[in-house]
Design an enzyme around this catalytic site. Structure first.
Site, PDB file in Angstrom:
ATOM      1  N   LYS A   1     -33.713 -43.120 -11.853  1.00 19.84           N
ATOM      2  CA  LYS A   1     -33.506 -43.320 -13.296  1.00 19.84           C
ATOM      3  C   LYS A   1     -32.437 -44.388 -13.520  1.00 19.84           C
ATOM      4  CE  LYS A   1     -32.391 -40.543 -17.439  1.00 19.84           C
ATOM      5  NZ  LYS A   1     -32.094 -39.178 -17.923  1.00 19.84           N
TER       6      LYS A   1
ATOM      7  N   SER B   1     -35.166 -37.259 -21.437  1.00 23.73           N
ATOM      8  CA  SER B   1     -34.999 -38.686 -21.374  1.00 23.73           C
ATOM      9  C   SER B   1     -35.488 -39.299 -20.057  1.00 23.73           C
ATOM     10  CB  SER B   1     -33.515 -39.033 -21.561  1.00 23.73           C
ATOM     11  OG  SER B   1     -32.742 -38.508 -20.513  1.00 23.73           O
TER      12      SER B   1
ATOM     13  N   SER C   1     -33.322 -33.111 -19.850  1.00 24.34           N
ATOM     14  CA  SER C   1     -34.000 -34.370 -19.524  1.00 24.34           C
ATOM     15  C   SER C   1     -34.711 -34.445 -18.187  1.00 24.34           C
ATOM     16  CB  SER C   1     -33.001 -35.524 -19.602  1.00 24.34           C
ATOM     17  OG  SER C   1     -32.827 -35.877 -20.940  1.00 24.34           O
TER      18      SER C   1
HETATM   19  N1  GLN Z   1     -33.085 -34.292 -25.405  1.00 24.03           N
HETATM   20  C1  GLN Z   1     -31.693 -34.095 -25.174  1.00 24.03           C
HETATM   21  C2  GLN Z   1     -30.874 -35.127 -25.889  1.00 24.03           C
HETATM   22  O1  GLN Z   1     -31.430 -36.004 -26.480  1.00 24.03           O
HETATM   23  C3  GLN Z   1     -31.425 -34.044 -23.705  1.00 24.03           C
HETATM   24  C4  GLN Z   1     -30.999 -35.322 -23.105  1.00 24.03           C
HETATM   25  C5  GLN Z   1     -30.622 -35.213 -21.655  1.00 24.03           C
HETATM   26  O2  GLN Z   1     -30.731 -34.177 -21.022  1.00 24.03           O
HETATM   27  N2  GLN Z   1     -30.149 -36.320 -21.135  1.00 24.03           N
HETATM   28  O3  GLN Z   1     -29.678 -35.071 -25.893  1.00 24.03           O
END
Ligand code: GLN
Length: 504
Positions: free
Chosen positions: A97, A172, A196
């Site tokens: 990532k 994400s 994410s």
């Molecule tokens: N969807 C969550 C957010 O937007 C989780 C993001 C993550 O785990 N990086 O904060």
């Protein structure tokens, strides 16, 4: 906007076309490499061949590292030919990532502000992968700074779900899930701050692990919410997950003061533990909000299968669950507003050429460099931390966070693990929620409890609805990843959903 892939990637290599990467996993590829059924160069060439062929549709990658990957593969083949000792991941292609720093390789966090940033150091997870012989294929897309649940917040355009290209691969870490599901690698690294890794794994028929907070070093991962950030792992089998966790886990006393001193389990050895008598708690609040009845049926069926394997299902209640998302969306922006303060147009990253004075260096660089969601979180977080609002929002959220964490830990004293759906529904259509931040935040509904409590949680492929994958989430006690993996393994032996590959 897509960053065009290197033009060197055109052309056809017939020999490697026959190697079907989708049918491989880490373990089977390691065996085949060792038996010389194919060479590592064949494997890596087949990976890039597939990327060239399909990543135009999937858009998983932001940067490819083909030259170094092929050079590494040649070295692996040399070692194999000479019978030299091979390391645990020797020759295995992995996608990383783009919030995870890679020395000498551009790391953008899917943001314009880091478009040309080339780190001088590897994140500890990358250093560990390399030390184990893995080959980094490239850097994969995500929501900008990992803020999001669909990859639509990436400054470089969204990734697409290989099971249905009109849908999101989750977020994400959606580039990680898309790349692995599409057969562009054999494992992927992501991050999980509030879901994410688990949610994109669930939407792409993969295993996705959020480890215990502190189990794997965060060093070299661009910080989002430092108090809940964890590296995340994507694999195609439970055994592969055990292997990767063994390699990546452990204290990093030099670089990450929050990494735990606990000994690393022999996850691979413990993975075949029987489920006889295992107590699985089903928190009722997680089942009330499944908006999609067919997904609920898939999850119910998976839990029934665990019962058949000897587990005992216990109904439990976590009444504070409903505060998880609101609390997360106060704490996260608060920490984000602080963490993103380091991008100032001076030290590194984008600096606006239009700035005429110091103040403009800040305002224009940030104004032009950050996307809308990063700006939204900076504003929300700054507001929640400002004097007068701090007590009403941030401090209160911290108190409720403690209640959520205590409640989850309390219930996990009564049962061994918790089982829940990963998401209220399968992958959403791209564009469906992109303009509605609150609807997007609610995608995390089953994700925030584990993040608040710092406990491990694993997405397990559990079946399909109308061709779309559905995931089962398992949450466990702190540092009890081994148990989650053994449940996943027992289930996988009965249902190997991973064999249902996406048709690209
Ligand atoms: N969807 C969550 C957010 O937007 C989780 C993001 C993550 O785990 N990086 O904060």
């Amino acid at each position: 906007m897509c960053i065009p892939l290197d033009s060197r990637f055109r052309g056809n290599d017939k020999k490697t076309m026959s190697l079907n990467i989708q049918q491989l996993n880490i373990k089977s590829a390691l065996q085949s490499l060792r038996k010389q059924e194919f060479s590592c160069v064949d494997l890596i060439k087949a990976v890039y061949q597939r990327i060239r062929e399909y990543d135009g549709q999937v858009h998983a990658f932001l940067t490819l590292t083909e030259e170094t990957a092929v050079a590494q593969a040649k070295e692996v083949d040399r070692k194999i030919k000479h019978g030299e000792t091979l390391r645990a991941l020797e020759g295995i292609p992995v996608a990383v990532k783009d919030v995870i720093c890679t020395a000498g390789v551009r790391t953008t966090a899917a943001s314009k502000i880091l478009e040309n940033y080339i780190p001088t150091h590897d994140a500890t997870v990358v250093a560990k992968l390399k030390a184990a012989g893995a080959i980094i294929v490239g850097k994969v897309n995500c929501d900008e700074f990992a803020h999001g649940a669909s990859t639509e917040n990436s400054a470089y355009g969204p990734s697409h779900n290989p099971y249905d290209l009109t849908r999101s691969p989750g977020g994400s870490s959606g580039g990680s899930s898309a790349a692995l599901a599409a057969g562009f690698c054999l494992a992927a690294l992501g991050t999980d701050t509030g879901g994410s890794t688990r949610q994109p794994a669930g939407w792409c028929n993969l295993y996705g692990l959020r480890p215990t907070y502190g189990r794997i070093s965060r060093h070299g991962i661009i910080s989002m919410t430092s108090s809940t950030d964890t590296p995340g792992i994507f694999t195609k089998t439970a055994e592969d997950m055990a292997l990767l966790l063994e390699i990546l886990a452990g204290q990093d006393s030099k670089h990450d003061a929050t990494s735990l001193p606990a000994k690393v389990d022999d996850y691979s050895a413990k993975i075949n533990t029987s489920l006889q008598g295992l107590k699985i708690g089903l928190p009722k609040e997680f089942f009330e909000d499944v908006s999609h009845p067919a997904s609920r049926e898939v999850v119910d069926a998976a839990i029934a299968d665990l019962e058949k394997l000897g587990a005992i299902v216990v109904p439990v209640s976590l009444p504070h669950t409903k505060y998880g998302v609101p609390v997360y969306y106060i704490i996260t922006p608060a920490e984000v507003s602080s963490n993103l303060g380091r991008f100032d147009g001076i030290r590194y990253g984008f600096s606006s050429p239009e700035a005429m004075n110091l103040l403009e260096v800040y305002t224009k660089s940030r104004g032009q460099g950050f996307g809308p969601e990063a700006k939204r979180r900076i504003m929300l977080g700054t507001y929640a931390l400002s004097s007068g609002y701090y007590d009403a929002y941030y401090k209160k959220a911290q108190k409720v966070r403690t209640l959520i964490a205590d409640e989850v830990k309390q219930v996990l004293n009564e049962v061994d693990i918790l089982a829940t759906p990963v998401s209220p529904h399968p992958a959403i259509k791209l564009g469906e929620k992109a303009d509605d931040p609150l609807a997007m935040y609610l995608e995390d509904i089953f994700m925030s409890s584990a993040a608040m409590a710092g406990i491990p949680a694993l997405s397990v492929p559990a079946g399909f609805v109308d061709g779309l994958p559905v995931g089962l989430q398992l949450m466990g006690r702190q540092l009890d990843e081994a148990r989650l993996l053994s449940v996943a393994q027992a289930y996988e032996k009965e249902h190997n959903w991973i064999n249902k590959y996406p048709q690209l």
